[in-house]
Design a protein around this motif. Structure first.
Motif, short mmCIF file in Angstrom:
data_model
loop_
_atom_site.label_atom_id
_atom_site.label_comp_id
_atom_site.label_asym_id
_atom_site.label_seq_id
_atom_site.Cartn_x
_atom_site.Cartn_y
_atom_site.Cartn_z
N ALA A 17 4.60 10.29 4.71
CA ALA A 17 4.45 11.77 4.86
C ALA A 17 4.75 12.43 3.83
CB ALA A 17 4.54 12.37 6.03
N ASP A 18 4.00 13.40 2.97
CA ASP A 18 5.13 13.92 2.03
C ASP A 18 5.62 13.13 0.80
OD1 ASP A 18 4.63 15.77 3.67
OD2 ASP A 18 6.44 16.20 5.29
N LYS A 19 5.27 12.36 0.85
CA LYS A 19 6.36 11.65 0.02
C LYS A 19 5.06 10.23 -1.00
CE LYS A 19 10.08 9.12 2.99
NZ LYS A 19 9.50 8.19 3.93
N CYS A 20 4.00 11.22 -0.76
CA CYS A 20 3.19 10.65 -1.69
C CYS A 20 3.23 10.90 -3.05
CB CYS A 20 1.43 10.95 -0.86
SG CYS A 20 1.32 9.89 0.02
N ASN A 21 2.30 10.05 -3.91
CA ASN A 21 2.63 10.85 -5.62
C ASN A 21 1.19 10.71 -6.16
OD1 ASN A 21 3.59 11.80 -7.85
ND2 ASN A 21 4.77 9.70 -8.17
N TYR A 22 0.19 11.45 -5.35
CA TYR A 22 -1.10 11.80 -6.34
C TYR A 22 -1.44 11.19 -7.53
CZ TYR A 22 -1.62 11.22 -1.12
OH TYR A 22 -1.51 10.91 -0.06
N ALA A 23 -2.50 11.26 -7.93
CA ALA A 23 -2.62 10.82 -9.62
C ALA A 23 -3.79 12.14 -9.44
CB ALA A 23 -3.05 10.01 -10.50
N GLN A 24 -4.65 11.95 -8.37
CA GLN A 24 -5.39 13.16 -8.73
C GLN A 24 -5.96 14.04 -6.81
OE1 GLN A 24 -9.67 12.34 -9.97
NE2 GLN A 24 -9.08 11.17 -11.40
N GLU A 25 -5.91 14.82 -6.34
CA GLU A 25 -6.55 14.94 -5.24
C GLU A 25 -7.56 16.31 -5.28
OE1 GLU A 25 -3.16 17.85 -3.52
OE2 GLU A 25 -1.31 16.70 -4.28
N LEU A 26 -8.34 15.14 -4.40
CA LEU A 26 -9.76 15.12 -4.39
C LEU A 26 -10.03 16.38 -2.81
CD1 LEU A 26 -11.36 12.41 -6.06
CD2 LEU A 26 -10.64 14.34 -6.94
N ASP A 27 -10.87 17.50 -2.84
CA ASP A 27 -11.47 17.70 -1.35
C ASP A 27 -12.41 17.20 -0.96
OD1 ASP A 27 -12.83 18.36 -2.99
OD2 ASP A 27 -12.58 21.12 -3.38
N LEU B 119 0.88 -1.20 0.19
CA LEU B 119 -0.02 0.31 -0.02
C LEU B 119 1.33 1.41 0.13
CD1 LEU B 119 -2.87 1.19 0.46
CD2 LEU B 119 -2.67 0.97 2.78
N ALA B 120 2.06 1.21 1.07
CA ALA B 120 2.58 2.38 0.51
C ALA B 120 3.59 2.76 -0.53
CB ALA B 120 3.57 2.16 1.77
N LYS B 121 3.78 0.95 -1.20
CA LYS B 121 4.53 1.40 -2.24
C LYS B 121 3.65 1.74 -3.65
CE LYS B 121 8.46 -2.48 -1.79
NZ LYS B 121 8.06 -3.45 -2.01
N ILE B 122 2.45 1.88 -2.98
CA ILE B 122 1.10 2.16 -4.59
C ILE B 122 1.28 4.00 -4.56
CG2 ILE B 122 -0.96 2.10 -4.32
CD1 ILE B 122 -0.75 -0.68 -4.12
N TYR B 123 0.87 3.76 -3.48
CA TYR B 123 1.18 5.66 -2.76
C TYR B 123 2.45 6.23 -3.02
CZ TYR B 123 -3.50 5.39 -1.30
OH TYR B 123 -4.82 6.46 -1.82
N THR B 124 3.90 6.23 -3.07
CA THR B 124 4.18 6.59 -3.05
C THR B 124 5.52 5.82 -4.78
OG1 THR B 124 6.35 4.61 -2.49
CG2 THR B 124 5.95 6.79 -1.15
N GLY B 125 4.14 5.60 -5.61
CA GLY B 125 4.96 5.22 -7.10
C GLY B 125 5.41 4.62 -7.07
N GLU B 126 5.72 3.50 -6.82
CA GLU B 126 6.69 2.34 -6.86
C GLU B 126 5.90 1.45 -7.38
OE1 GLU B 126 9.45 0.90 -3.92
OE2 GLU B 126 8.60 2.43 -2.85
N ILE B 127 4.52 1.43 -6.89
CA ILE B 127 3.64 0.50 -8.02
C ILE B 127 2.81 0.83 -8.90
CG2 ILE B 127 2.41 -1.46 -7.37
CD1 ILE B 127 3.63 -2.28 -5.15
N THR B 128 2.66 1.29 -10.24
CA THR B 128 2.00 1.30 -10.77
C THR B 128 1.09 0.44 -11.86
OG1 THR B 128 3.72 1.70 -12.16
CG2 THR B 128 3.81 3.42 -10.70
N ASN B 129 1.29 -0.64 -11.23
CA ASN B 129 -0.16 -1.45 -11.94
C ASN B 129 -0.61 -2.65 -10.84
OD1 ASN B 129 -1.43 -3.54 -14.20
ND2 ASN B 129 -0.39 -1.73 -15.07
#
Lengths: 286, 301
Positions: free
Chosen positions: A182-192, A139-149
């Motif tokens: 924290a602060d390492k996430c690579n979001y494709a969308q940031e919703l409010d 899960l952490a890897k997904i959010y930091t962009g290491e796992i993308t598929n």
């Protein structure tokens, strides 16, 4: 990690017990005995400071508390958990709000951890996704962009659309803090908003997102994390990872506090207070 | 006699007060934005804020660079104008020069309706229809590119398309009325010289209506730059370089999405973002005044 978690859970459970016991013992009887007369007599002000994540809950509680006790003013500042506990240690406020368990040195300084609510976060995917269980590392890897598929996790060949909340959101705060990204996430969308995240995940194949536990509905799949289902029971047992306590720390036990502060905690432990806490999507500690 | 004079005076005062109210509002807003927006400029540093490209307001070492956000706003608006204006001008030409009464009424009514649709509806349709289409396109284009971050279709291109549609009613209606205002003598003269209808429209009528069309374009720019709701719903909202398939955030959505929970310097920076947006809108309005003035001078010649 897991040992620490268990200790944390045990400590918080003990603190909870004490809160509940004092609440029932002293506060409860007082309330039934004096009832309305007590609430009209109270006057003065209570000051709280600390976690920004607790803003919604505190606003809900203070609003209804002040409505019930017109003579009382509740002042709340949202300065961050650390700053709130520092102010408490300096005795400049009555209650220090923290959206995490207290550290040992903070407890040594006399702060008592009163857990008033538990914030649970669910990780959600769209209904079509075959993967319903994810390890916390992945899960952490997904959010930091290491796992993308999703195929990298054994699912179908589908790109992962990483959805999150905007900077400043309490949910994002909690998620990144607990996952230690924290602060390492690579979001494709940031919703409010929570609703926007839910709608987006439901409509986008391959999307993943996080929301407060209480809003998860059947338009999305709530994922298991490390094999543990996101449910109130699993959170209360401490097994589910994505949770954090909302602490209203006091200098010394609640019973040693001023009448006003005791009334505040009585209110939080009353049915009405619990409703207010549930109303903002939190779980009542047992 | 005297009574009439008193009524006259009162009416004068009432009208004056109303006029002053508008001026007061503009001055008040300007002053407020400057007072609220400048402290962060000082604290973060003008250069770091305007030209920095890392937006991490809640990190332990916060970064407040809004250059990508400014760029996204400018790019989004520019591309929307590029797509929207030719379509709008053609529609206006059709409405004023070619359409019969019946079809003209239908098209004109449709354009008016388009203007009346709330922006949240544009956003909703963009989110539910456009974004999934974009996601398919994205998957096709980036199939073999593992470095691309998939956005699920919420990207710059979606925002541009939504904006292009949203500015159309403004541009169409202003352009149509300016085309209609072109004197029939010009058309007759052009036709008499042997020009075809198309030549007359594109070589005579449109140049004559230039300043009116420009006014429409400038109004369209203002609309696109200031739109928040629809963009917020279709653009993805992550701070990125404004490439077509990147999730982007504009000046407006920046404020909308983060004002809710922002505190301290983060909040002040959002006011600065507002100030930047305000400055852009002021520039647009200044341009508008210039264009109108030029148009008035041309007309009097």
């Amino acid at each position: 990690m897991s040992v620490k978690k268990k200790i944390m859970a045990a400590v918080s459970a003990m603190c909870l017990m004490s809160v509940v016991l004092t609440g029932c013992g002293a506060g409860g009887s007082e309330k039934t005995a004096e009832g309305d007369t007590a609430s009209t007599e109270l006057s003065g002000s209570i000051s709280l400071a600390g976690s920004t994540s607790m803003e919604k809950m505190c606003e809900a509680l203070s609003e209804s508390f002040m409505e019930k006790n017109p003579g009382v003013t509740v002042n709340i500042e949202y300065t961050g958990s650390g700053a709130g506990l520092e102010s408490l240690a300096a005795d400049s406020i009555d209650i220090g709000n923290a959206s995490r368990a207290l550290k040992d040195d903070e407890k040594a300084g006399g702060a008592v951890e009163n857990i008033v609510a538990i914030d649970g976060i669910a990780v959600i995917t769209d209904k079509e996704n075959a993967i319903t269980d994810v390890s916390s590392e992945d899960l952490a890897k997904i959010y930091t962009g290491e796992i993308t598929n999703w195929s990298e996790l054994g699912g179908t060949d589908q790109p992962i659309v990483v959805v999150g909340r905007e900077a400043g959101s309490g949910t994002r705060d909690a998620f990144e803090e607990i996952m230690d990204i924290a602060d390492k996430c690579n979001y494709a969308q940031e919703l409010d908003s929570t609703g926007a995240v839910l709608a987006k995940i439901a409509a986008t194949p391959g999307a993943i997102g996080y929301v407060s536990l209480d809003v998860v509905d059947d338009t999305v799949t709530g994922m298991k994390i490390d094999g543990v289902e996101a449910s109130e029971e699993q959170i209360l047992s401490g097994a589910y990872l994505l949770q954090r306590p909302f602490v209203m720390a006091t200098n010394g036990e609640i019973s040693e506090q001023s009448e006003l502060v005791q009334a505040w905690f009585d209110y939080i432990n009353s049915d009405e207070g619990k409703e207010a806490i549930k109303g903002v999507g939190l779980i009542i500690p047992q | 006699m005297k009574r009439n004079a008193i009524i006259e005076k009162i009416a004068h005062a009432v009208v004056l007060i109303c006029a002053l109210l508008a001026i007061f509002a503009v001055c008040g807003i300007t002053l407020y934005m400057i007072i609220k927006g400048t402290p962060a400029l000082k604290e973060v540093g003008v250069f770091d804020l305007i030209f920095g490209n890392v937006w991490k307001p809640t990190a332990s070492e916060p970064m407040y660079g809004i250059s990508y956000i400014i760029l996204s706003s400018l790019m989004g608006t520019g591309l929307a104008i590029l797509i929207g204006v030719p379509i709008s001008v053609m529609t206006a030409v059709f409405l004023s020069e070619m359409a019969g009464k019946k079809i003209g009424n239908i098209v004109g009514g449709a354009v008016e309706l388009l203007a009346a649709i709330p922006s949240v509806i544009y956003g909703l349709i963009g989110m539910m229809v456009l974004n999934p289409l974009m996601f398919h396109l994205e998957k096709m284009i980036y199939e073999n590119d593992s470095s691309h971050q998939y956005t699920g279709g919420a990207n710059m291109l979606s925002a541009v398309i939504v904006l292009a549609i949203m500015i159309m009613p403004t541009v169409i209606s202003v352009t149509t009325s300016s085309l209609k205002a072109v004197s029939n003598d010009l058309r007759a003269a052009s036709l008499a010289l042997g020009a075809t209808k198309e030549q007359t429209i594109f070589k005579t009528v449109i140049p004559a209506a230039k300043s009116g069309i420009l006014t429409g374009v400038v109004l369209g720019i203002g609309r696109a730059l200031g739109e928040a709701m629809a963009i917020n719903m279709v653009a993805g909202g992550a701070v990125n370089l404004p490439l077509p398939f990147n999730s982007v955030r504009t000046l407006t959505t920046q404020i909308v999405s983060e004002m809710g929970y922002a505190g301290g310097l983060h909040r002040q920076v959002l006011f600065t973002v507002g100030l930047v947006l305000y400055a852009f809108i002021m520039i647009i309005n200044f341009l508008l005044l210039k264009v109108r003035k030029a148009g008035a001078e041309n007309g009097s010649k």
